[in-house]
Design a protein around this motif. Structure first.
Motif, PDB file in Angstrom:
ATOM      1  N   ARG A  29       0.308  -1.119  -0.083  1.00 50.16           N
ATOM      2  CA  ARG A  29       0.002   0.037  -0.051  1.00 50.16           C
ATOM      3  C   ARG A  29       0.447   1.070  -0.132  1.00 50.16           C
ATOM      4  O   ARG A  29       1.817   1.417   0.498  1.00 50.16           O
ATOM      5  CB  ARG A  29      -0.880  -0.015   1.238  1.00 50.16           C
ATOM      6  CG  ARG A  29      -1.641   1.248   1.140  1.00 50.16           C
ATOM      7  CD  ARG A  29      -3.008   0.885   2.373  1.00 50.16           C
ATOM      8  NE  ARG A  29      -2.400   1.257   3.749  1.00 50.16           N
ATOM      9  CZ  ARG A  29      -2.362   2.402   4.389  1.00 50.16           C
ATOM     10  NH1 ARG A  29      -3.336   3.346   3.405  1.00 50.16           N
ATOM     11  NH2 ARG A  29      -1.673   2.597   4.905  1.00 50.16           N
ATOM     12  N   GLU A  74      -3.808   7.171  -2.647  1.00 48.67           N
ATOM     13  CA  GLU A  74      -3.352   6.316  -2.214  1.00 48.67           C
ATOM     14  C   GLU A  74      -3.838   4.830  -3.263  1.00 48.67           C
ATOM     15  O   GLU A  74      -4.550   4.986  -3.803  1.00 48.67           O
ATOM     16  CB  GLU A  74      -4.110   5.437  -0.999  1.00 48.67           C
ATOM     17  CG  GLU A  74      -4.474   3.998  -0.558  1.00 48.67           C
ATOM     18  CD  GLU A  74      -4.754   3.655   1.126  1.00 48.67           C
ATOM     19  OE1 GLU A  74      -4.874   5.002   1.387  1.00 48.67           O
ATOM     20  OE2 GLU A  74      -5.127   3.002   1.365  1.00 48.67           O
ATOM     21  N   MET A  76      -2.874   0.261  -4.234  1.00 46.33           N
ATOM     22  CA  MET A  76      -2.187  -0.910  -3.387  1.00 46.33           C
ATOM     23  C   MET A  76      -2.437  -1.932  -4.970  1.00 46.33           C
ATOM     24  O   MET A  76      -2.977  -1.721  -5.482  1.00 46.33           O
ATOM     25  CB  MET A  76      -4.145  -1.250  -2.251  1.00 46.33           C
ATOM     26  CG  MET A  76      -3.673  -2.928  -2.415  1.00 46.33           C
ATOM     27  SD  MET A  76      -2.988  -2.604  -0.209  1.00 46.33           S
ATOM     28  CE  MET A  76      -3.735  -2.785   0.886  1.00 46.33           C
ATOM     29  N   PRO A 158      -7.521  -7.377  -0.675  1.00 42.90           N
ATOM     30  CA  PRO A 158      -7.299  -5.832  -0.663  1.00 42.90           C
ATOM     31  C   PRO A 158      -7.391  -5.694   0.787  1.00 42.90           C
ATOM     32  O   PRO A 158      -8.947  -5.719   0.217  1.00 42.90           O
ATOM     33  CB  PRO A 158      -6.445  -5.609  -1.917  1.00 42.90           C
ATOM     34  CG  PRO A 158      -6.663  -5.912  -2.688  1.00 42.90           C
ATOM     35  CD  PRO A 158      -7.087  -7.565  -1.993  1.00 42.90           C
ATOM     36  N   TYR A 159      -8.034  -4.477   1.637  1.00 48.24           N
ATOM     37  CA  TYR A 159      -8.600  -3.674   1.916  1.00 48.24           C
ATOM     38  C   TYR A 159     -10.098  -4.856   2.862  1.00 48.24           C
ATOM     39  O   TYR A 159     -10.943  -4.438   3.258  1.00 48.24           O
ATOM     40  CB  TYR A 159      -9.310  -2.876   1.576  1.00 48.24           C
ATOM     41  CG  TYR A 159      -8.278  -2.082   0.702  1.00 48.24           C
ATOM     42  CD1 TYR A 159      -8.010  -0.747   1.612  1.00 48.24           C
ATOM     43  CD2 TYR A 159      -7.994  -1.923  -0.368  1.00 48.24           C
ATOM     44  CE1 TYR A 159      -7.009   0.054   0.952  1.00 48.24           C
ATOM     45  CE2 TYR A 159      -7.424  -1.432  -1.008  1.00 48.24           C
ATOM     46  CZ  TYR A 159      -6.367   0.017   0.037  1.00 48.24           C
ATOM     47  OH  TYR A 159      -5.636   0.884  -0.628  1.00 48.24           O
TER      48      TYR A 159
END
Ligand SMILES: Cc1cc2nc3c(=O)[nH]c(=O)nc-3n(C[C@H](O)[C@H](O)[C@H](O)COP(=O)(O)OP(=O)(O)OC[C@H]3O[C@@H](n4cnc5c(N)ncnc54)[C@H](O)[C@@H]3O)c2cc1C
Length: 235
Positions: A29, A74, A76, A158-159
């Motif tokens: 990230r 941001e 990823m 992710p997340y």
């Protein structure tokens, strides 16, 4: 809110890496501070360009995970085996490094909160959906956005924690999650999420995109309401 910009409207700028977080073995990230920042719409992406000392360059697209109100950009990134740019971003980039960035890009795969939508993302295909989810949460529009996130395992998504906490339906294909036995999403699992939506967003690999588009069709989402972003090998 700025209007959506196309690839032709944006100029290269520099992005100073403010934060680097390696998530598990394959994800990184990155949070970048752009020298010149245009506000993005949830769903847009940027292009990162790497430049070697001999002038050789390589550039790839990366979805923006930030909410538009976030001052930082941001990303990823999944480190692919032998991946030229993703490998560099995963293994070499450090806080303080400066990357070349063009942002924001894309006017098609965007959700500004004005429609009721279902989003189906596979793997890193959830990244633009995270921007949408953050945007919806900030503006109190969560009831207009239904997210289906698909991955092999929880660690590979992710997340994962943030998506679940925000109300996303998570389908793991190689690992059980709670009572749910490992399997791609079934039509009856997404039927209620697709009920009454005006638009659908599908994001992920080429194979995932065709699976998800078929699935949405099976539960009655019209094909002309589906917007697809594919992460192909040409990036
Ligand atoms: C609009 C858009 C948004 C994207 N957003 C993201 C994102 O948020 N996060 C992210 O990690 N990636 C994202 N991608 C994919 C990204 O642009 C690159 O394709 C990816 O990082 C691979 O680049 P590389 O230079 O590391 O690999 P390369 O050196 O180009 O390829 C290395 C190897 O991986 C294979 N390969 C390349 N790309 C893929 C792929 N996408 N899937 C499977 N195999 C592949 C190649 O065939 C080759 O074997 C996005 C792509 C698009 C078009």
């Amino acid at each position: 809110m700025t209007s959506a910009t196309s690839v032709h409207d944006t100029a290269w700028t520099s992005g100073r890496v403010d934060e680097v977080e390696r998530v598990g073995d394959h994800l990184v990230r990155l949070r970048l501070e752009l020298a010149e920042r245009s506000e993005h719409l949830p769903g847009q992406h940027c292009v990162v360009r790497l430049r070697a000392e001999d002038g050789y360059t390589a550039q790839r697209s990366y979805s923006i995970a930030s909410d538009p109100a976030d001052p930082l950009l941001e990303l990823m990134v999944e480190c692919l085996p032998g991946g030229e740019v993703s490998g560099f971003l995963h293994d070499e980039v450090r806080a303080g490094d400066v990357l070349e960035v063009r942002s924001p890009i894309g006017g098609w795969f965007t959700w500004a909160g004005d429609t009721t939508a279902i989003c189906v993302g596979g793997g890193t295909g959830v990244v633009p959906l995270v921007s949408m989810q953050r945007h919806a949460a900030r503006l109190g529009l969560a009831d207009r956005l239904r997210i289906v996130a698909v991955a092999r395992t929880f660690a590979a998504l992710p997340y994962a924690g943030e998506l679940l906490a925000g109300g996303a339906f998570v389908a793991l294909t190689r690992e059980n999650l709670g009572d749910r036995v490992a399997h791609p999403p079934y039509p009856d699992e997404i039927e209620r999420l697709a009920a009454g939506v005006e638009r659908a967003y599908v994001c992920g690999s080429v194979g995932f995109a065709s699976f998800a588009t078929r699935l949405l069709g099976e539960v009655g989402v019209r094909s002309d309401a589906i917007r697809v972003e594919q992460f192909g090998a040409t990036g």
